[in-house]
Design a protein around this motif. Structure first.
Motif, PDB file in Angstrom:
ATOM      1  N   SER A  47     -31.591 -18.696  38.153  1.00 24.17           N
ATOM      2  CA  SER A  47     -32.014 -17.341  38.514  1.00 24.17           C
ATOM      3  C   SER A  47     -32.731 -17.339  39.854  1.00 24.17           C
ATOM      4  O   SER A  47     -32.505 -16.446  40.689  1.00 24.17           O
ATOM      5  N   ALA A  48     -33.602 -18.323  40.074  1.00 24.47           N
ATOM      6  CA  ALA A  48     -34.346 -18.397  41.333  1.00 24.47           C
ATOM      7  C   ALA A  48     -33.397 -18.551  42.516  1.00 24.47           C
ATOM      8  O   ALA A  48     -33.607 -17.947  43.577  1.00 24.47           O
ATOM      9  N   LYS A  49     -32.334 -19.349  42.349  1.00 22.40           N
ATOM     10  CA  LYS A  49     -31.360 -19.539  43.417  1.00 22.40           C
ATOM     11  C   LYS A  49     -30.607 -18.246  43.714  1.00 22.40           C
ATOM     12  O   LYS A  49     -30.410 -17.883  44.883  1.00 22.40           O
ATOM     13  N   ILE A  50     -30.211 -17.529  42.662  1.00 24.69           N
ATOM     14  CA  ILE A  50     -29.494 -16.259  42.849  1.00 24.69           C
ATOM     15  C   ILE A  50     -30.398 -15.235  43.524  1.00 24.69           C
ATOM     16  O   ILE A  50     -29.964 -14.489  44.415  1.00 24.69           O
ATOM     17  N   ILE A  51     -31.662 -15.206  43.134  1.00 22.95           N
ATOM     18  CA  ILE A  51     -32.614 -14.285  43.761  1.00 22.95           C
ATOM     19  C   ILE A  51     -32.782 -14.618  45.241  1.00 22.95           C
ATOM     20  O   ILE A  51     -32.815 -13.721  46.098  1.00 22.95           O
ATOM     21  N   ASP A  52     -32.875 -15.898  45.581  1.00 24.77           N
ATOM     22  CA  ASP A  52     -32.984 -16.304  46.988  1.00 24.77           C
ATOM     23  C   ASP A  52     -31.758 -15.870  47.786  1.00 24.77           C
ATOM     24  O   ASP A  52     -31.882 -15.419  48.937  1.00 24.77           O
ATOM     25  N   LEU A  53     -30.574 -15.994  47.187  1.00 27.48           N
ATOM     26  CA  LEU A  53     -29.348 -15.567  47.870  1.00 27.48           C
ATOM     27  C   LEU A  53     -29.320 -14.045  48.039  1.00 27.48           C
ATOM     28  O   LEU A  53     -28.812 -13.540  49.041  1.00 27.48           O
ATOM     29  N   LEU A 148     -38.647  -0.908  42.799  1.00 33.84           N
ATOM     30  CA  LEU A 148     -37.239  -1.169  43.103  1.00 33.84           C
ATOM     31  C   LEU A 148     -36.958  -1.730  44.501  1.00 33.84           C
ATOM     32  O   LEU A 148     -36.218  -2.713  44.626  1.00 33.84           O
ATOM     33  N   PRO A 149     -37.499  -1.157  45.581  1.00 36.89           N
ATOM     34  CA  PRO A 149     -37.138  -1.695  46.905  1.00 36.89           C
ATOM     35  C   PRO A 149     -37.528  -3.155  47.124  1.00 36.89           C
ATOM     36  O   PRO A 149     -36.894  -3.867  47.903  1.00 36.89           O
ATOM     37  N   PHE A 150     -38.591  -3.614  46.448  1.00 35.86           N
ATOM     38  CA  PHE A 150     -39.092  -4.978  46.656  1.00 35.86           C
ATOM     39  C   PHE A 150     -39.121  -5.789  45.359  1.00 35.86           C
ATOM     40  O   PHE A 150     -39.815  -6.803  45.281  1.00 35.86           O
ATOM     41  N   LEU A 151     -38.356  -5.372  44.354  1.00 38.28           N
ATOM     42  CA  LEU A 151     -38.493  -5.930  43.005  1.00 38.28           C
ATOM     43  C   LEU A 151     -38.367  -7.451  42.961  1.00 38.28           C
ATOM     44  O   LEU A 151     -39.139  -8.123  42.282  1.00 38.28           O
ATOM     45  N   LEU A 152     -37.394  -8.015  43.686  1.00 38.21           N
ATOM     46  CA  LEU A 152     -37.131  -9.447  43.595  1.00 38.21           C
ATOM     47  C   LEU A 152     -37.772 -10.267  44.715  1.00 38.21           C
ATOM     48  O   LEU A 152     -37.638 -11.486  44.726  1.00 38.21           O
ATOM     49  N   LEU A 153     -38.472  -9.597  45.634  1.00 37.96           N
ATOM     50  CA  LEU A 153     -38.999 -10.307  46.797  1.00 37.96           C
ATOM     51  C   LEU A 153     -40.044 -11.346  46.408  1.00 37.96           C
ATOM     52  O   LEU A 153     -40.006 -12.488  46.883  1.00 37.96           O
ATOM     53  N   ASP A 154     -40.984 -10.970  45.549  1.00 37.75           N
ATOM     54  CA  ASP A 154     -42.043 -11.898  45.131  1.00 37.75           C
ATOM     55  C   ASP A 154     -42.164 -11.839  43.614  1.00 37.75           C
ATOM     56  O   ASP A 154     -43.212 -11.481  43.069  1.00 37.75           O
ATOM     57  N   HIS A 155     -41.084 -12.194  42.927  1.00 34.70           N
ATOM     58  CA  HIS A 155     -41.076 -12.068  41.471  1.00 34.70           C
ATOM     59  C   HIS A 155     -42.087 -13.002  40.814  1.00 34.70           C
ATOM     60  O   HIS A 155     -42.631 -12.689  39.750  1.00 34.70           O
ATOM     61  N   GLY A 157     -45.106 -14.029  42.194  1.00 29.96           N
ATOM     62  CA  GLY A 157     -46.429 -13.461  42.429  1.00 29.96           C
ATOM     63  C   GLY A 157     -46.678 -12.192  41.637  1.00 29.96           C
ATOM     64  O   GLY A 157     -47.821 -11.888  41.284  1.00 29.96           O
ATOM     65  N   GLN A 158     -45.611 -11.439  41.352  1.00 33.51           N
ATOM     66  CA  GLN A 158     -45.738 -10.201  40.587  1.00 33.51           C
ATOM     67  C   GLN A 158     -45.658 -10.432  39.078  1.00 33.51           C
ATOM     68  O   GLN A 158     -45.700  -9.482  38.299  1.00 33.51           O
ATOM     69  N   ASN A 159     -45.491 -11.693  38.679  1.00 27.67           N
ATOM     70  CA  ASN A 159     -45.454 -12.076  37.254  1.00 27.67           C
ATOM     71  C   ASN A 159     -44.246 -11.515  36.508  1.00 27.67           C
ATOM     72  O   ASN A 159     -44.342 -11.198  35.317  1.00 27.67           O
ATOM     73  N   HIS A 160     -43.108 -11.382  37.201  1.00 28.80           N
ATOM     74  CA  HIS A 160     -41.854 -11.089  36.527  1.00 28.80           C
ATOM     75  C   HIS A 160     -41.175 -12.420  36.206  1.00 28.80           C
ATOM     76  O   HIS A 160     -41.281 -13.385  36.976  1.00 28.80           O
ATOM     77  N   VAL A 161     -40.473 -12.475  35.101  1.00 29.88           N
ATOM     78  CA  VAL A 161     -39.764 -13.689  34.701  1.00 29.88           C
ATOM     79  C   VAL A 161     -38.302 -13.347  34.462  1.00 29.88           C
ATOM     80  O   VAL A 161     -37.985 -12.353  33.809  1.00 29.88           O
ATOM     81  N   PHE A 162     -37.401 -14.191  35.000  1.00 34.78           N
ATOM     82  CA  PHE A 162     -35.967 -13.948  34.872  1.00 34.78           C
ATOM     83  C   PHE A 162     -35.271 -15.174  34.291  1.00 34.78           C
ATOM     84  O   PHE A 162     -35.681 -16.318  34.527  1.00 34.78           O
TER      85      PHE A 162
END
Length: 277
Positions: A47-53, A148-155, A157-162
């Motif tokens: 998930s982290a790799k897909i988010i980075d892409l 929404l505009p920045f949801l995955l930018l700092d997941h 730091g924002q304490n979201h887990v994927f």
């Protein structure tokens, strides 16, 4: 000669054994939409790799982090009603929406906002009302809209887990699917195009007619500004029927905001003392 313990005592003894307490512990609630999925301690490497892409496809982390605020103006359509809407977003998950329309010569204006932790609303016109918190599912959905505009930018730091679900077909396009547990408690699926890594769809619970269902929140009309691609339209639909749409027409980066811009205003109470003659 052995003494036989009374049955009542034996029942009390067995009820206080560790096994009995384990049997009395209620099972965890079943997730009806995603059965079998449990929240991991952190986002998995895939998930982290897909988010980075995805961040790279949007324009890159450096370009996105250079945006301190984002202002979008456009129209909101809910059923047969339409409103003007202005949203100001912060990368830290804060956002403030002003929704307004005219009726019989009077301007109606409502503010809905999130400070990244709490969501609230307030009617400003035609008469100013006290601000009130937004809780429950409505608050979680406003929190999602704010992020929404920045949801995955700092997941992190924002304490979201994927967690990575797999590769699926979405409207004829191959998509990588991530399941997310947002800091608000809302669970969502995110479908990312397997070629462009742009987001094709967000899927989350929503109440329709008193019943909770999964709806699609489909972004479109990407616009490039500040070397970043921004989503300019969101359609919320269920069973191929759109019932809510936000279409932004104007966009501006790094608009100034005050420290208290996103926070719920404090209301001071004044007590009037009456004196007796």
């Amino acid at each position: 000669m052995r003494k036989i313990l009374p049955l009542a005592f034996l029942a009390l003894l067995s009820a206080n054994t560790p096994l009995a307490h384990a049997q009395e512990t209620p099972p965890p609630p079943v997730n009806s939409f995603w059965p079998g999925l449990t929240k991991p301690s952190q986002t998995d490497p895939t998930s982290a790799k897909i988010i980075d892409l995805h961040i790279k496809a949007r324009g890159g982390r450096e370009a996105m982090e250079a945006v301190r605020s984002l202002r979008l103006k456009g129209k909101l359509f809910e059923g047969k009603k339409d409103f003007k809407i202005e949203g100001v977003f912060s990368p830290s998950g804060e956002a403030r929406f002003e929704i307004f329309f005219e009726k019989r010569g009077d301007e109606h204006r409502t503010v809905k906002a999130s400070d990244g932790k709490h969501t609230w609303q307030r009617v400003l016109l035609p008469e100013k009302e006290r601000p009130a918190g937004i809780t429950g599912n409505e608050g979680k959905l406003l929190d999602l809209e704010a992020r929404l505009p920045f949801l995955l930018l700092d997941h992190v730091g924002q304490n979201h887990v994927f967690t990575y679900i797999g590769k699926k077909d979405y409207l004829g396009r191959a998509a990588y699917v991530l399941h997310g547990w947002l800091v608000s408690g809302l669970e969502i699926d995110i479908f990312l195009d397997a070629k462009s890594f742009q987001i094709l769809n967000y899927r989350h619970p929503y109440k329709i007619g008193g019943r909770e269902v999964l709806v699609n929140l489909t972004p479109s009309k990407l616009k490039r500004l500040g070397n970043v691609w921004w989503e300019m339209e969101y359609k919320m639909n269920h069973r191929n029927k759109t019932f809510r749409r936000v279409t932004y027409e104007r966009i501006k980066l790094n608009v100034p905001t005050e420290d208290s811009f996103f926070a719920q205003p404090e209301i001071k109470e004044f007590w009037l003392r009456s004196s007796r003659n």
